[in-house]
Scaffold this motif. Structure first.
Motif, PDB file in Angstrom:
ATOM      1  N   VAL A  93     -23.295  15.051  37.500  1.00  0.00           N
ATOM      2  CA  VAL A  93     -24.276  16.146  38.316  1.00  0.00           C
ATOM      3  C   VAL A  93     -25.653  15.494  37.940  1.00  0.00           C
ATOM      4  CG1 VAL A  93     -25.175  17.801  39.329  1.00  0.00           C
ATOM      5  CG2 VAL A  93     -22.946  18.094  39.221  1.00  0.00           C
ATOM      6  N   ILE A  94     -25.967  15.234  36.685  1.00  0.00           N
ATOM      7  CA  ILE A  94     -27.096  14.889  36.818  1.00  0.00           C
ATOM      8  C   ILE A  94     -27.710  13.440  36.037  1.00  0.00           C
ATOM      9  CG2 ILE A  94     -29.062  14.889  34.262  1.00  0.00           C
ATOM     10  CD1 ILE A  94     -27.521  17.179  33.314  1.00  0.00           C
ATOM     11  N   GLY A  95     -26.278  12.933  35.441  1.00  0.00           N
ATOM     12  CA  GLY A  95     -25.382  11.529  35.129  1.00  0.00           C
ATOM     13  C   GLY A  95     -26.274  10.592  36.510  1.00  0.00           C
ATOM     14  N   PHE A  96     -25.307  10.961  37.883  1.00  0.00           N
ATOM     15  CA  PHE A  96     -25.088  10.068  38.445  1.00  0.00           C
ATOM     16  C   PHE A  96     -26.566   9.764  39.149  1.00  0.00           C
ATOM     17  CE2 PHE A  96     -24.342   8.365  42.852  1.00  0.00           C
ATOM     18  CZ  PHE A  96     -23.427   7.973  42.525  1.00  0.00           C
ATOM     19  N   PRO A  97     -27.464  11.326  39.004  1.00  0.00           N
ATOM     20  CA  PRO A  97     -28.766  10.176  40.012  1.00  0.00           C
ATOM     21  C   PRO A  97     -29.202   9.526  38.718  1.00  0.00           C
ATOM     22  CG  PRO A  97     -28.582  12.959  40.475  1.00  0.00           C
ATOM     23  CD  PRO A  97     -27.206  11.958  39.272  1.00  0.00           C
ATOM     24  N   VAL A  98     -29.337   9.659  38.038  1.00  0.00           N
ATOM     25  CA  VAL A  98     -30.021   9.392  37.265  1.00  0.00           C
ATOM     26  C   VAL A  98     -29.742   7.395  37.059  1.00  0.00           C
ATOM     27  CG1 VAL A  98     -31.139   8.871  33.873  1.00  0.00           C
ATOM     28  CG2 VAL A  98     -30.677  11.313  35.010  1.00  0.00           C
ATOM     29  N   ALA A  99     -28.497   7.387  37.104  1.00  0.00           N
ATOM     30  CA  ALA A  99     -28.169   6.445  36.980  1.00  0.00           C
ATOM     31  C   ALA A  99     -28.201   5.438  38.563  1.00  0.00           C
ATOM     32  CB  ALA A  99     -26.706   6.253  36.934  1.00  0.00           C
ATOM     33  N   TYR A 100     -27.695   6.452  39.441  1.00  0.00           N
ATOM     34  CA  TYR A 100     -28.691   5.580  40.856  1.00  0.00           C
ATOM     35  C   TYR A 100     -30.164   5.924  41.122  1.00  0.00           C
ATOM     36  CZ  TYR A 100     -27.910   5.272  45.718  1.00  0.00           C
ATOM     37  OH  TYR A 100     -28.413   4.202  47.321  1.00  0.00           O
ATOM     38  N   TYR A 101     -31.060   6.568  40.503  1.00  0.00           N
ATOM     39  CA  TYR A 101     -32.508   6.401  40.239  1.00  0.00           C
ATOM     40  C   TYR A 101     -32.979   4.398  39.788  1.00  0.00           C
ATOM     41  CZ  TYR A 101     -37.341   6.039  38.778  1.00  0.00           C
ATOM     42  OH  TYR A 101     -38.660   5.749  38.669  1.00  0.00           O
ATOM     43  N   VAL A 112     -30.841   2.458  38.584  1.00  0.00           N
ATOM     44  CA  VAL A 112     -30.215   0.839  38.659  1.00  0.00           C
ATOM     45  C   VAL A 112     -31.603   0.050  40.435  1.00  0.00           C
ATOM     46  CG1 VAL A 112     -29.282   1.656  40.817  1.00  0.00           C
ATOM     47  CG2 VAL A 112     -28.439   0.052  39.024  1.00  0.00           C
ATOM     48  N   ARG A 113     -31.634   1.299  40.767  1.00  0.00           N
ATOM     49  CA  ARG A 113     -32.936   1.030  41.784  1.00  0.00           C
ATOM     50  C   ARG A 113     -34.011   0.732  41.768  1.00  0.00           C
ATOM     51  NH1 ARG A 113     -30.650   1.272  47.442  1.00  0.00           N
ATOM     52  NH2 ARG A 113     -31.437  -0.908  46.853  1.00  0.00           N
ATOM     53  N   GLN A 114     -34.338   0.415  40.439  1.00  0.00           N
ATOM     54  CA  GLN A 114     -35.661   0.086  39.624  1.00  0.00           C
ATOM     55  C   GLN A 114     -35.392  -1.269  39.985  1.00  0.00           C
ATOM     56  OE1 GLN A 114     -38.381   2.046  39.460  1.00  0.00           O
ATOM     57  NE2 GLN A 114     -37.092   3.559  40.466  1.00  0.00           N
ATOM     58  N   PRO A 115     -36.660  -1.995  40.154  1.00  0.00           N
ATOM     59  CA  PRO A 115     -36.718  -3.798  39.381  1.00  0.00           C
ATOM     60  C   PRO A 115     -36.128  -3.608  38.159  1.00  0.00           C
ATOM     61  CG  PRO A 115     -39.134  -2.619  39.972  1.00  0.00           C
ATOM     62  CD  PRO A 115     -38.457  -1.450  39.656  1.00  0.00           C
ATOM     63  N   GLU A 116     -35.527  -4.660  37.712  1.00  0.00           N
ATOM     64  CA  GLU A 116     -34.965  -5.533  37.188  1.00  0.00           C
ATOM     65  C   GLU A 116     -35.565  -5.450  35.306  1.00  0.00           C
ATOM     66  OE1 GLU A 116     -32.250  -8.714  37.037  1.00  0.00           O
ATOM     67  OE2 GLU A 116     -31.795  -8.922  35.176  1.00  0.00           O
ATOM     68  N   PHE A 136     -25.639  -3.398  47.284  1.00  0.00           N
ATOM     69  CA  PHE A 136     -26.405  -2.385  47.885  1.00  0.00           C
ATOM     70  C   PHE A 136     -26.175  -2.499  50.024  1.00  0.00           C
ATOM     71  CE2 PHE A 136     -27.245  -0.510  44.253  1.00  0.00           C
ATOM     72  CZ  PHE A 136     -27.132   0.583  43.912  1.00  0.00           C
ATOM     73  N   ARG A 137     -25.984  -3.802  49.833  1.00  0.00           N
ATOM     74  CA  ARG A 137     -26.033  -4.149  51.333  1.00  0.00           C
ATOM     75  C   ARG A 137     -24.826  -3.331  51.917  1.00  0.00           C
ATOM     76  NH1 ARG A 137     -25.493 -10.688  51.090  1.00  0.00           N
ATOM     77  NH2 ARG A 137     -23.997 -10.166  49.271  1.00  0.00           N
ATOM     78  N   LEU A 138     -24.089  -2.749  50.998  1.00  0.00           N
ATOM     79  CA  LEU A 138     -23.129  -1.853  52.177  1.00  0.00           C
ATOM     80  C   LEU A 138     -23.867  -0.378  52.843  1.00  0.00           C
ATOM     81  CD1 LEU A 138     -19.999  -2.438  49.195  1.00  0.00           C
ATOM     82  CD2 LEU A 138     -20.272  -3.480  52.323  1.00  0.00           C
ATOM     83  N   VAL A 139     -24.865  -0.180  51.460  1.00  0.00           N
ATOM     84  CA  VAL A 139     -25.807   1.031  51.554  1.00  0.00           C
ATOM     85  C   VAL A 139     -26.450   0.713  53.100  1.00  0.00           C
ATOM     86  CG1 VAL A 139     -27.025   3.056  50.430  1.00  0.00           C
ATOM     87  CG2 VAL A 139     -25.453   1.490  49.297  1.00  0.00           C
ATOM     88  N   GLU A 140     -26.738  -0.272  53.426  1.00  0.00           N
ATOM     89  CA  GLU A 140     -27.570  -0.555  54.324  1.00  0.00           C
ATOM     90  C   GLU A 140     -26.430  -0.348  55.816  1.00  0.00           C
ATOM     91  OE1 GLU A 140     -29.548  -4.769  54.336  1.00  0.00           O
ATOM     92  OE2 GLU A 140     -31.497  -3.958  53.545  1.00  0.00           O
TER      93      GLU A 140
END
Lengths: 302, 365
Positions: free
Chosen positions: A96-104, A106-110, A195-199
């Motif tokens: 529950v904590i790790g998934f949002p952290v990882a998601y956040y 991965v959406r950052q600039p490289e 992430f185009r799949l999310v789009e």
């Protein structure tokens, strides 16, 4: 690259022989010793007598009373159950904590992404014992969490929130200790997600939650399962965190094994508990292999 | 739905700037256009012209910096993608790899909460419409590009969007398939009656499929019109050059009579054209002549004389390049039908250069 090896099985074996040697010396042989010991007789001065017996396994379920009769004793089953339950709760919390952290992340600039991942791994650089002691200072009587209550006068000098030496403290410690092991595999599989799949999901009338539920989570399931196994298994076997934060009331499997070898001098029983733990781990891995296989036929295995 | 005179989409003074206000990159610079109900509308332009940005603004993947977008009269530019009744066919399909074709097509309908019976019926219809009846239980990863393209179309059409957005959907297909899919898209547009907004950099695609085309460059709309209009009457040099092959001749207006005008090239060649112009003598202009309207005549019989400098055989047609006396080169296209006389001329031969009547467009910019 490996075609030469594939053509000649003998040269492939030769090339892999150091690996097999390492596995044999450091894994297979100790494992066999452990299994053998679990079937031998206890020597109360340490070590074992070379006589075959199932006493160790019996001891998990039964106890000898004063008349030397075997009576059912759930004490160890309770420990096993508690271990599994607390490990499961800790694993769920890390998801529950790790998934949002990882998601956040991965959406950052490289560049920022690499920095954040580095920060996630930083706790590994400090000794686990020291980090766990820090939790003692936070949770303990008169600790950091207690002090505000003292300052405002809610607590007398001897009062405490009583957080330490509870299942809560154990789960907190386990979650804290193994969270990076959850974040990293989830991050790895999110990084491969298109992430185009999310789009596309958003275009097809998914709000954020349904896009995550129907597209992101199914496609990163191998990472989530890998993380769950990486966290769950050491949680069940952990004894440092459990001993320090759980105290004597919250004995878990890892502590039990450690206690049998270090204090009780009951090697066969310690080994038997370890074997049970091992069987559990192996069945978990088989479960993971199945999920992952299902994932890879869908073209996105981890 | 709406009657034929309603606009499906109205774009009003839309500006899109990427990055901060200080060092931002302007992708769309004050774009306004109307897309009519039930038309096949194409956004055409080179890469970086802003056409994909505009499409993403329609879908809701990007936010406008300024301006408004109306979908059948309703202002939509602040709505999230899932709140807009439009669907997109993505350039790389973006099919969900963990779902069967059937589940992919049903995805939008499920999120909209349609009843199962209706979903099943629509999915079957869609599979039939794109000729993929036998592929319902396959996964996208087991299919070819053309098949994935059809599924992507079916998935986007299934929720019956008010507007279908297509982002260069044919660019990943090979030539034969691409041409087949052009007919297919036109058929789907007619059958469904849904307004299509199609983005492409391929002028052949645009000319062959569209009811109307907006030619874009540098974040601005250069011209909007039907394919014939845009080809024959380009609004400016950019459109003339981007659509099809053309010859652009820089000239200044010379002596004018009631029925004809003399144009003088920068190199001093005079071309007397039977065409009037409202531009004053001395005005600098460009003449736009399509290669099929440049004619090779006997020496002395054309508007001017020149030399054949290059021949390119293209199968159905050949391109001949002739050079006028001032060095300007003109391309002319001839059909290779058997028995045409000009097949006998060779490089270096002197030729006359003529133009088909009323084939010259005068461009001021």
């Amino acid at each position: 690259m490996s075609t030469a090896f594939q053509k000649d099985p003998r040269s492939r074996w030769l090339a892999l022989s150091p690996t097999y040697l390492v596995i044999a010396i450091f894994m297979a042989i100790p494992l066999c010793i452990m299994i053998v010991i679990s079937f031998l007789e206890q020597n109360v001065y340490g070590g074992v007598h070379p006589n075959f017996t199932l006493a160790a396994y019996q001891q998990i379920l039964f106890e000898r009373d004063f008349d030397d009769n075997l009576v059912f004793d759930p004490a160890y089953l309770i420990i096993i159950g508690r271990s599994l339950l607390l490990a499961l709760v800790a694993t769920l919390i890390t998801i529950v904590i790790g998934f949002p952290v990882a998601y956040y992340i991965v959406r950052q600039p490289e560049r920022r992404r690499n920095l954040l991942i580095f920060l996630v791994t930083i706790p590994f650089w400090t000794n686990l014992l020291i980090r766990t002691f820090a939790w003692l200072l936070i949770l303990g009587r008169g600790g950091i969490l207690d002090s505000p209550f003292k300052w405002v006068g809610l607590f007398g000098p001897d009062d405490s929130l009583g957080l330490l030496y509870t299942p809560f403290a154990v789960v907190l410690g386990l979650t804290y200790t193994y969270l990076p092991l959850m974040v990293l595999p989830i991050y790895a599989s999110l990084e491969k997600l298109d992430f185009r799949l999310v789009e596309a999901a958003a275009d097809l009338y998914s709000n954020k939650w349904s896009a995550i539920r129907y597209v992101v989570v199914p496609l990163t399931l191998p990472g989530i399962v890998a993380g769950a196994i990486l966290v769950f298994i050491p949680c069940v076997g952990n004894f440092v965190t459990v001993d320090l934060l759980g105290g004597a009331k919250n004995l878990m499997l890892g502590s039990l094994v450690q206690f049998q070898f270090a204090t009780a001098r009951n090697w066969p029983f310690g080994s038997a508990v370890a074997v049970i733990l091992l069987l559990f781990v192996v069945s978990n891995m088989l479960f993971y292999a199945r999920i992952n296989k299902g994932g890879s036929t869908q073209g996105h295995g981890s | 739905m709406a009657d034929d005179h309603t606009n499906a989409l109205e774009v009003r003074n839309v500006i899109k700037v990427y990055g901060g206000p200080a060092q931002g990159v302007t992708a769309l610079d004050n774009v306004s256009l109307d897309i009519r109900h039930n038309e096949f509308f194409t956004l055409l332009g080179p890469s970086g012209c802003g056409k994909t940005t505009l499409l993403r603004l329609f879908a809701g993947f990007e936010e406008v910096t300024e301006g408004e977008i109306y979908l059948y009269g309703e202002e939509i530019e602040d709505l999230a993608p899932h709140e807009r009744p439009v669907n997109t066919v993505f350039q790389h399909y973006a099919l969900f790899p963990h779902m069967t074709v059937r589940d992919n097509i049903a995805f939008g309908l499920r999120r909209l909460g349609k009843p199962d019976s209706e979903i099943e019926k629509t999915v079957r219809e869609m599979l039939g419409m794109v000729h993929m009846e036998d592929f319902g239980d396959r996964r996208p990863t087991q299919m070819s590009g053309g098949q994935m393209q059809r599924v992507a179309l079916a998935r986007a059409l299934a929720p019956h969007p008010k507007v279908l957005l297509l982002d260069e959907p044919l660019s990943a297909l090979d030539l034969k398939l691409r041409q087949a899919m052009r007919d297919e898209l036109q058929r789907l547009q007619r059958e469904t009656g849904i307004t299509f907004v199609f983005v492409t950099h391929d002028q052949d695609e645009a000319l062959s499929m569209s009811d109307r085309i907006a030619v874009m460059s540098n974040g601005e709309v250069q011209q909007i019109g039907g394919p014939v209009d845009i080809y024959k009457r380009p609004a400016n040099r950019f459109v003339a050059d981007f659509i099809g092959d053309t010859n652009l001749i820089d000239v200044s207006v010379g002596a004018r009579t009631r029925s004809s005008t003399k144009f003088r090239t920068s190199g001093g060649v005079e071309l007397a054209i039977k065409q009037t112009t409202e531009h004053a003598e001395g005005t600098d202009l460009s003449l736009n002549v399509r290669p099929e309207n440049v004619l090779i005549a006997p020496v002395g019989k054309g508007k001017t004389d020149g030399t054949l400098v290059h021949k390119t055989f293209l199968g159905r047609t050949s391109i001949y390049t002739v050079q006028m006396k001032d060095g300007t080169e003109l391309k002319t296209r001839y059909s290779n039908q058997e028995g045409r006389h000009h097949q006998t001329i060779d490089i270096g031969d002197k030729v006359g250069i003529d133009f088909a009547p009323n084939s010259i467009a005068v461009l001021t910019s």
